[in-house]
Design a protein around this motif. Structure first.
Motif, PDB file in Angstrom:
ATOM      1  N   PRO A 113      -7.950   0.593  -5.144  1.00 18.60           N
ATOM      2  CA  PRO A 113      -8.682   0.865  -3.906  1.00 18.60           C
ATOM      3  C   PRO A 113      -8.013   2.014  -3.141  1.00 18.60           C
ATOM      4  O   PRO A 113      -6.779   2.080  -3.079  1.00 18.60           O
ATOM      5  N   PHE A 114      -8.792   2.935  -2.600  1.00 16.58           N
ATOM      6  CA  PHE A 114      -8.171   4.020  -1.845  1.00 16.58           C
ATOM      7  C   PHE A 114      -9.068   4.517  -0.723  1.00 16.58           C
ATOM      8  O   PHE A 114     -10.296   4.382  -0.751  1.00 16.58           O
ATOM      9  N   TYR A 159       0.831  -1.203   0.000  1.00 13.86           N
ATOM     10  CA  TYR A 159       0.000   0.000   0.000  1.00 13.86           C
ATOM     11  C   TYR A 159       0.864   1.252   0.000  1.00 13.86           C
ATOM     12  O   TYR A 159       1.943   1.286   0.605  1.00 13.86           O
ATOM     13  N   LEU A 160       0.373   2.285  -0.659  1.00  9.45           N
ATOM     14  CA  LEU A 160       1.005   3.599  -0.645  1.00  9.45           C
ATOM     15  C   LEU A 160       0.282   4.480   0.376  1.00  9.45           C
ATOM     16  O   LEU A 160      -0.948   4.422   0.490  1.00  9.45           O
ATOM     17  N   LEU A 161       1.050   5.261   1.121  1.00  2.00           N
ATOM     18  CA  LEU A 161       0.476   6.232   2.059  1.00  2.00           C
ATOM     19  C   LEU A 161       1.082   7.583   1.727  1.00  2.00           C
ATOM     20  O   LEU A 161       2.263   7.831   1.994  1.00  2.00           O
ATOM     21  N   GLY A 162       0.304   8.435   1.091  1.00  2.45           N
ATOM     22  CA  GLY A 162       0.818   9.724   0.643  1.00  2.45           C
ATOM     23  C   GLY A 162       0.161  10.873   1.374  1.00  2.45           C
ATOM     24  O   GLY A 162      -1.062  10.944   1.469  1.00  2.45           O
ATOM     25  N   GLU A 181      -8.494  -4.362   7.236  1.00  8.27           N
ATOM     26  CA  GLU A 181      -9.572  -4.962   6.444  1.00  8.27           C
ATOM     27  C   GLU A 181      -9.061  -5.379   5.069  1.00  8.27           C
ATOM     28  O   GLU A 181      -9.366  -6.466   4.580  1.00  8.27           O
ATOM     29  N   LYS A 182      -8.260  -4.507   4.442  1.00  5.90           N
ATOM     30  CA  LYS A 182      -7.765  -4.807   3.088  1.00  5.90           C
ATOM     31  C   LYS A 182      -6.767  -5.969   3.102  1.00  5.90           C
ATOM     32  O   LYS A 182      -6.786  -6.830   2.224  1.00  5.90           O
ATOM     33  N   ASP A 237      -1.777  -2.402  -4.257  1.00 12.53           N
ATOM     34  CA  ASP A 237      -3.032  -2.967  -3.745  1.00 12.53           C
ATOM     35  C   ASP A 237      -3.959  -1.918  -3.150  1.00 12.53           C
ATOM     36  O   ASP A 237      -5.105  -2.222  -2.826  1.00 12.53           O
ATOM     37  N   GLY A 238      -3.469  -0.718  -2.993  1.00 16.58           N
ATOM     38  CA  GLY A 238      -4.319   0.345  -2.471  1.00 16.58           C
ATOM     39  C   GLY A 238      -3.494   1.540  -2.050  1.00 16.58           C
ATOM     40  O   GLY A 238      -2.262   1.481  -1.994  1.00 16.58           O
ATOM     41  N   ALA A 239      -4.177   2.644  -1.767  1.00  9.14           N
ATOM     42  CA  ALA A 239      -3.486   3.865  -1.342  1.00  9.14           C
ATOM     43  C   ALA A 239      -4.311   4.585  -0.291  1.00  9.14           C
ATOM     44  O   ALA A 239      -5.548   4.611  -0.357  1.00  9.14           O
TER      45      ALA A 239
END
Length: 317
Positions: free
Chosen positions: A229-230, A113-116, A292-293, A136-138
């Protein structure tokens, strides 16, 4: 209630394609395999090892491996402090480093996952654009999809900036309000950032301002192309990035899995600029989303495994 785990902190310098040394840091759960990998994209003028330490430790204590990279011209990395000469270089540096970690044997079956945060939200979205199927998501925290009108130069000034940035890219003459005062509600946090020698506190350099304006405009015009997904988070009282564009991102993105949370009374610095009771709310939402993801089956991993098995069968024939 989740049991907190011990944390192992590591740091290193890596060399990018332009021969510059970039500072990388990581926070890892000490005695257990990480639930997932989280890659932090920091904001403009910020850095990883000090500013994001509390954020990373919260996530690592919840069982996630967290990785950060100081961009060129930021933090402990090489480059003229505060200068973003080409945003594409930032994206390429992050993409190379982050994917190198993801492709390690022990990480191949872990979700990523990316956290920006702020400008880092733009970095995360551009990393997704570069490799649409990879992430897979951000989590996008007050993302710089558009610079708030209060901070944005007028059309004449934009034209002047564009011309001057080609002639004198390093000049520190862009007129802006004090972003630290606008972004962070808690006075002690403002003082900590001002005292942090690795945070850039001068006026934005001409080329940096032009690049931020360029990429935020590009992103604003292509929000419908976002497909991963974000979770997007924004303070209702944010005066640095525009919450209406976070709303628009949520409305028009082609993602089938998307969530938005707006926080009444909160400012721009949701990860470390708010009182502790507000930070607890924000991190509860982030960790819940990540858990959850990462708990459910992952279609990317399943697809890659299927392709790998098909390659093995094909090679054996």
């Amino acid at each position: 209630m989740a049991i907190e785990t011990d944390i192992r902190y590591e740091e290193e310098f890596i060399t990018n394609s332009r021969g510059m040394k970039l500072f990388a840091s990581r926070w890892l759960p000490q005695n257990e395999a990480p639930k997932a990998l989280v890659f932090f994209c920091h904001g403009y003028a910020m850095e990883c090892s000090i500013t994001m330490n509390s954020t990373a430790r919260r996530l690592a204590k919840a069982g996630f491996a967290v990785f950060g990279l100081d961009y060129e011209g930021h933090g402990k990395s090489q480059g003229l402090q505060g200068l973003v000469n080409n945003f594409d270089d930032v994206i390429n540096d992050c993409s190379h480093y982050f994917t190198t970690i993801c492709e390690k044997e022990e990480n191949k079956k872990r979700t990523r996952y990316l956290l920006g945060e702020s400008m880092g939200g733009a970095v995360a979205l551009l990393l997704h654009r570069k490799k649409p199927e990879y992430w897979d998501g951000a989590i996008l925290v007050a993302p710089m999809c558009k610079i708030a009108d209060e901070m944005r130069p007028n059309a004449v000034m934009i034209g002047v900036l564009s011309a001057l940035s080609k002639m004198a890219p390093k000049w520190k003459i862009v007129p802006t309000q004090d972003i630290i005062d606008l972004a962070f509600k808690v006075p002690e946090v403002r003082e900590q950032i001002r005292a942090n020698k690795y945070c850039y506190k001068g006026k934005p350099r001409l080329k940096t301002a032009f690049e931020l304006l360029r990429v935020s405009t590009e992103i604003e015009q292509s929000l419908s192309e976002v497909s991963l997904p974000f979770l997007v988070l924004h303070g209702e009282e944010d005066k640095v990035t525009d919450k209406s564009v976070s709303n628009e991102l949520y409305e028009v993105a082609s993602s089938s899995d998307k969530t938005i949370k707006l926080y009444p009374g909160m400012w721009h610095g949701l990860l470390y600029g708010e009182p502790s009771e507000n930070l607890n709310i924000v991190f509860s939402d982030i960790i819940k989303w990540l858990e959850e993801k990462s708990q459910y089956g992952n279609t990317r991993i399943e697809r890659e495994q299927k392709e790998q098995n098909e390659d093995i069968v094909r090679d054996s024939k």
